[in-house]
Design an enzyme around this catalytic site. Structure first.
Site, PDB file in Angstrom:
ATOM      1  N   HIS A   1       3.621  11.058   5.831  1.00 47.36           N
ATOM      2  CA  HIS A   1       3.038  10.847   6.936  1.00 47.36           C
ATOM      3  C   HIS A   1       3.977  10.562   8.055  1.00 47.36           C
ATOM      4  CE1 HIS A   1      -1.355  10.760   4.981  1.00 47.36           C
ATOM      5  NE2 HIS A   1      -0.757  11.734   5.068  1.00 47.36           N
TER       6      HIS A   1
ATOM      7  N   THR B   1      -6.497   6.705   7.471  1.00 47.38           N
ATOM      8  CA  THR B   1      -7.167   6.757   5.927  1.00 47.38           C
ATOM      9  C   THR B   1      -6.907   5.437   5.487  1.00 47.38           C
ATOM     10  OG1 THR B   1      -4.742   7.099   5.042  1.00 47.38           O
ATOM     11  CG2 THR B   1      -5.965   9.144   5.558  1.00 47.38           C
ATOM     12  N   THR B   2      -6.688   4.413   6.100  1.00 50.40           N
ATOM     13  CA  THR B   2      -6.809   3.120   5.733  1.00 50.40           C
ATOM     14  C   THR B   2      -7.856   2.281   6.667  1.00 50.40           C
ATOM     15  OG1 THR B   2      -4.838   2.560   6.684  1.00 50.40           O
ATOM     16  CG2 THR B   2      -4.801   2.734   4.451  1.00 50.40           C
TER      17      THR B   2
ATOM     18  N   HIS C   1       2.373   8.768   0.386  1.00 49.10           N
ATOM     19  CA  HIS C   1       1.203   8.624  -0.504  1.00 49.10           C
ATOM     20  C   HIS C   1       1.487   9.201  -1.755  1.00 49.10           C
ATOM     21  CE1 HIS C   1      -1.167   6.789   2.521  1.00 49.10           C
ATOM     22  NE2 HIS C   1      -0.879   7.580   3.552  1.00 49.10           N
TER      23      HIS C   1
ATOM     24  N   HIS D   1       5.668   6.984   6.428  1.00 45.93           N
ATOM     25  CA  HIS D   1       5.267   6.407   4.849  1.00 45.93           C
ATOM     26  C   HIS D   1       4.898   7.404   4.082  1.00 45.93           C
ATOM     27  CE1 HIS D   1       1.510   6.236   7.157  1.00 45.93           C
ATOM     28  NE2 HIS D   1       0.895   6.844   6.013  1.00 45.93           N
TER      29      HIS D   1
ATOM     30  N   HIS E   1       0.762  -1.282  -0.047  1.00 46.16           N
ATOM     31  CA  HIS E   1      -0.019  -0.026   0.029  1.00 46.16           C
ATOM     32  C   HIS E   1       0.954   1.404  -0.064  1.00 46.16           C
ATOM     33  CE1 HIS E   1      -3.083   2.669   0.991  1.00 46.16           C
ATOM     34  NE2 HIS E   1      -2.744   3.166   1.844  1.00 46.16           N
TER      35      HIS E   1
HETATM   36 ZN   LIG Z   1      -0.918   7.655   5.413  1.00 50.62          ZN
END
Ligand SMILES: [Zn+2]
Length: 327
Positions: free
Chosen positions: A139, A220-221, A122, A120, A69
């Site tokens: 993030h 957000t997941t 995005h 991580h 992801h």
């Molecule tokens: Zn994130």
């Protein structure tokens, strides 16, 4: 990738709140002049402060993980960063980490410490600023245990988001070591080589330009847990075209059709793995154990987040968005 169809339960059997929650992340950040006009400026003494020492790799203590992801960086030793979040001076058992959003300008203040667990990326950005997407968003995920309510819950979370914009110049030197160690194969982990350093502090805007917005939001997941204190830096950092392209190739935009012949796995669009939560820790241990002896840098197309690794903007539902202006 919006979350309207993210339905499931967490490990404890509690339903995810992705589709039903009224305090979801990310958001479209309103214009700062509108926030200031509304009196949503946080006084200096109530602002969050960030101070991160360098993360130094010894060759086996800093991991760069492709969890399918996102590309995530974790460290295996304690990291003594100094991130302080304001809470009321007289806080009680029910005071939440988002209390700062409701504090008056003259309220006496205390602070609690937020400890970074991992960071991580995005692509594209998850947060929009006045309707605008950025190519990349970092993030930094922090855990807070100082407050009684947080200790009881096993920790509260606060995420700091940093936006990146494309630069025509060379690579961002602060990302170089991470990008060089980035596993291209989903589920793979590389160690940052010995001596490599990560300067998180420098990946934030400089302290005198550290304007940010803050609001109460969610992961957000899935399970999209709410009650997180979000910070989004307003001054974007730089990333080169080459760095952006490599990131997209590793997790976001995979050329799966071309690779489909060599791959038996069917990509499932917009159905993030339930284990793609904030820690990814269990996920990643499991991956380590199941790891086949293959080259982590081999490019494959076994996809979790096919096509995108960002969630779309969520409705504000009247939530307060406050702005912290750098001194
Ligand atoms: Zn994130």
């Amino acid at each position: 990738m919006n979350g309207d169809d993210w339905v499931g339960v967490d490990a404890a059997g509690k339903p995810w709140v992705c589709a039903s929650g009224l305090r979801q992340s990310p958001i479209n950040v309103p214009p700062t002049h509108a926030l200031e006009h509304r009196g949503s400026t946080i006084p200096l003494k109530h602002q969050t402060t960030w101070s991160y020492p360098a993360i130094v790799s010894n060759g086996s203590n800093v991991e760069v993980i492709n969890n399918g992801h996102a590309i995530q960086v974790e460290w295996l030793s304690p990291y003594a960063a100094d991130v302080e979040i304001a809470v009321p001076a007289q806080y009680g058992n029910k005071t939440t980490i988002t209390a700062v959003l409701g504090m008056g300008d003259n309220d006496p203040v205390s602070t609690v410490r937020a400890t970074p667990l991992q960071f991580h990326f995005h692509s594209n950005s998850e947060h929009l600023v006045v309707g605008k997407y950025y190519p990349l968003e970092m993030h930094i995920v922090h855990k807070i245990t100082d407050l009684p309510a947080c200790a009881a819950a096993g920790g509260c979370f606060s995420v700091t988001g940093v936006l990146f914009e494309l630069a025509d110049g060379g690579d961002n030197p602060l990302l170089k070591a991470i990008w060089a160690a980035m596993p291209m194969r989903e589920g793979a982990i590389n160690y940052l080589p010995a001596g490599a350093e990560i300067h998180l502090e420098d990946l934030l805007p400089p302290a005198n330009a550290r304007d940010y917005v803050t609001y109460e939001g969610s992961l957000t997941t899935p399970p999209c847990t709410e009650g997180l204190l979000w910070h989004v830096m307003l001054k974007a950092q730089k990333i080169s075209h080459a760095q952006w392209n490599k990131y997209k190739k590793a997790v976001a935009l995979k050329d799966c059709e071309a690779a489909a012949v060599a791959n038996e796995t069917v990509p499932s669009a917009a159905s993030p793995s339930p284990s793609a939560t904030v820690h990814h820790r269990h996920h990643h241990r499991r991956l380590l154990e199941e790891e086949a002896p293959v080259n982590p840098n081999d490019y494959t197309c076994k996809v979790v987040a096919y096509g995108a690794n960002y969630r779309s903007s969520q409705k504000l539902y009247g939530r307060a968005v406050k702005i912290g202006r750098a001194p």
